[in-house]
Design a protein around this motif. Structure first.
Motif, mmCIF file in Angstrom:
data_model
loop_
_atom_site.group_PDB
_atom_site.id
_atom_site.type_symbol
_atom_site.label_atom_id
_atom_site.label_comp_id
_atom_site.label_asym_id
_atom_site.label_seq_id
_atom_site.Cartn_x
_atom_site.Cartn_y
_atom_site.Cartn_z
ATOM 1 N N ALA A 64 12.890 15.424 22.724
ATOM 2 C CA ALA A 64 13.928 15.276 21.697
ATOM 3 C C ALA A 64 15.225 14.775 22.335
ATOM 4 C CB ALA A 64 14.169 16.607 20.986
ATOM 5 N N THR A 65 15.567 15.308 23.496
ATOM 6 C CA THR A 65 16.778 14.864 24.190
ATOM 7 C C THR A 65 16.616 13.430 24.670
ATOM 8 O OG1 THR A 65 17.166 17.147 24.922
ATOM 9 C CG2 THR A 65 18.421 15.420 26.024
ATOM 10 N N MET A 66 15.423 13.070 25.119
ATOM 11 C CA MET A 66 15.158 11.679 25.506
ATOM 12 C C MET A 66 15.411 10.745 24.330
ATOM 13 S SD MET A 66 11.694 12.096 27.840
ATOM 14 C CE MET A 66 11.459 10.346 28.124
ATOM 15 N N GLY A 67 14.927 11.134 23.152
ATOM 16 C CA GLY A 67 15.138 10.322 21.958
ATOM 17 C C GLY A 67 16.608 10.192 21.622
ATOM 18 N N HIS A 68 17.361 11.274 21.787
ATOM 19 C CA HIS A 68 18.791 11.264 21.465
ATOM 20 C C HIS A 68 19.565 10.366 22.433
ATOM 21 C CE1 HIS A 68 21.742 13.062 18.823
ATOM 22 N NE2 HIS A 68 22.558 13.236 19.861
ATOM 23 N N ALA A 70 18.270 7.843 24.165
ATOM 24 C CA ALA A 70 17.865 6.464 23.891
ATOM 25 C C ALA A 70 18.635 5.906 22.693
ATOM 26 C CB ALA A 70 16.361 6.401 23.623
ATOM 27 N N LYS A 71 18.826 6.723 21.672
ATOM 28 C CA LYS A 71 19.514 6.300 20.453
ATOM 29 C C LYS A 71 21.005 6.089 20.682
ATOM 30 C CE LYS A 71 19.583 5.512 15.971
ATOM 31 N NZ LYS A 71 18.888 4.347 15.376
ATOM 32 N N ALA A 72 21.541 6.633 21.772
ATOM 33 C CA ALA A 72 22.976 6.512 22.055
ATOM 34 C C ALA A 72 23.399 5.056 22.243
ATOM 35 C CB ALA A 72 23.348 7.321 23.294
ATOM 36 N N GLY A 108 14.823 13.613 17.883
ATOM 37 C CA GLY A 108 16.007 13.392 18.709
ATOM 38 C C GLY A 108 16.774 12.145 18.333
ATOM 39 N N LYS A 109 16.080 11.146 17.784
ATOM 40 C CA LYS A 109 16.740 9.899 17.398
ATOM 41 C C LYS A 109 17.601 10.060 16.154
ATOM 42 C CE LYS A 109 13.077 7.312 17.097
ATOM 43 N NZ LYS A 109 12.275 6.106 16.837
ATOM 44 N N PRO A 114 20.526 18.362 16.050
ATOM 45 C CA PRO A 114 21.404 19.420 16.588
ATOM 46 C C PRO A 114 21.252 19.563 18.105
ATOM 47 C CG PRO A 114 19.464 20.409 15.622
ATOM 48 C CD PRO A 114 19.345 18.926 15.357
ATOM 49 N N LEU A 115 21.776 18.599 18.840
ATOM 50 C CA LEU A 115 21.592 18.576 20.297
ATOM 51 C C LEU A 115 22.163 19.821 20.965
ATOM 52 C CD1 LEU A 115 20.685 16.976 22.819
ATOM 53 C CD2 LEU A 115 23.008 16.040 22.906
ATOM 54 N N ARG A 116 23.388 20.159 20.614
ATOM 55 C CA ARG A 116 24.029 21.288 21.293
ATOM 56 C C ARG A 116 23.277 22.605 21.075
ATOM 57 N NH1 ARG A 116 30.484 22.871 21.230
ATOM 58 N NH2 ARG A 116 30.314 24.666 22.648
ATOM 59 N N PRO A 117 22.955 22.979 19.829
ATOM 60 C CA PRO A 117 22.193 24.227 19.637
ATOM 61 C C PRO A 117 20.847 24.216 20.345
ATOM 62 C CG PRO A 117 23.153 23.510 17.564
ATOM 63 C CD PRO A 117 23.352 22.382 18.541
#
Length: 266
Positions: A64-68, A70-72, A108-109, A114-117
């Motif tokens: 999920a973090t990888m997806g987030h 990548a989406k950045a 994650g994308k 909710p990345l922080r939680p």
């Protein structure tokens, strides 16, 4: 406490009062060492935590973090998707696990993910297992450094991720420099510049060329211990993700051997 009690009893039985004193001191040392190891392995929380739940959390948070990240960039490129897919293939995930990883990557994308939680939950589970947190961060570096490129938005997001996991900006930069050097070192052809190879070998171990032999060996052993598959597995890393740690130890070994060879010739 039990170390001091048992030490006192054995000491008293063997050497009376002097033995009692020695036994208490030895028992105190044992209790302290045991406490440090116990806390490093998660303390009492680890005794009442389902290992499978921990591994599921590691898997989901990783992808999920990888997806987030990548989406950045604003849009997930084919290179990012390929990198994530390569990880899934390298990990040897089952069909159901691949679907879970792909779903986590899609989650994650999402803009409202909710990345922080999610990372706070992850940190609370693994907070006493620094080597696991570092492996997780190194995995995220790989998705941010696809094709050797990283946007400012991705770097800013990586700083947030590192902060949630209690890594400083300086620690993140050192990890990133070591990762990028290792990526160049392991990806080079044999015809590449010997000087470039050697420089990146040093950087991948987190040391400079003026380091002493003793300091070099210390840095090498520390990195090998941090990425030892058996140790990471005992600390809750899913078994299928240990191939990443094995690859990292092989790269560390190769860099160290190259440096030793060059130093032996000089």
């Amino acid at each position: 406490m039990w170390g001091k009690i048992l030490g006192a009893l054995f000491g008293l039985a063997l050497l009376k009062v002097p033995g009692l004193i020695i036994g208490v001191l030895v028992g105190h040392w044992f209790d302290r060492a045991f406490k440090q190891q116990f806390e490093a392995n998660g303390g009492f929380n680890a005794l009442f935590t389902d290992t499978l739940d921990e591994q599921g959390l590691f898997r989901y948070t990783t992808f999920a973090t990888m997806g987030h990240i990548a989406k950045a960039t604003g849009v997930v490129t084919s290179a990012h998707i390929q990198q994530a897919t390569q990880y899934m293939a390298q990990l040897g995930l089952s069909a159901s696990q691949q679907k879970e990883a792909q779903a986590a990557f899609r989650d994650g994308k999402a803009v409202n993910f909710p990345l922080r939680p999610q990372l706070q939950k992850f940190y609370q589970t693994y907070r006493r297992r620094k080597d696991v947190l570092q492996l997780f961060l190194e995995i995220q570096l790989s998705i941010a450094c696809v094709n050797g490129q990283m946007t400012n938005a991705q770097y800013s997001l990586l700083q947030q991720v590192a902060g949630y996991l209690n890594f400083s900006a300086l620690q993140l930069d050192r990890l990133m420099q070591a990762y990028q050097a290792q990526h160049r070192f392991s990806g080079r052809s044999h015809s590449s510049s010997a000087a470039d190879n050697l420089a990146d070998a040093y950087k991948s171990l987190g040391v400079t060329e003026v380091v002493t032999d003793a300091e070099l060996k210390k840095a090498y052993r520390k990195l090998m211990a941090q990425h030892h598959p058996d140790k990471l597995m005992a600390q809750g890393v899913p078994a299928e993700m240990l191939d990443l740690a094995k690859t990292r130890t092989q790269d560390i070994q190769a860099a160290y051997e190259l440096i030793k060879q060059r130093r032996s010739r000089s």
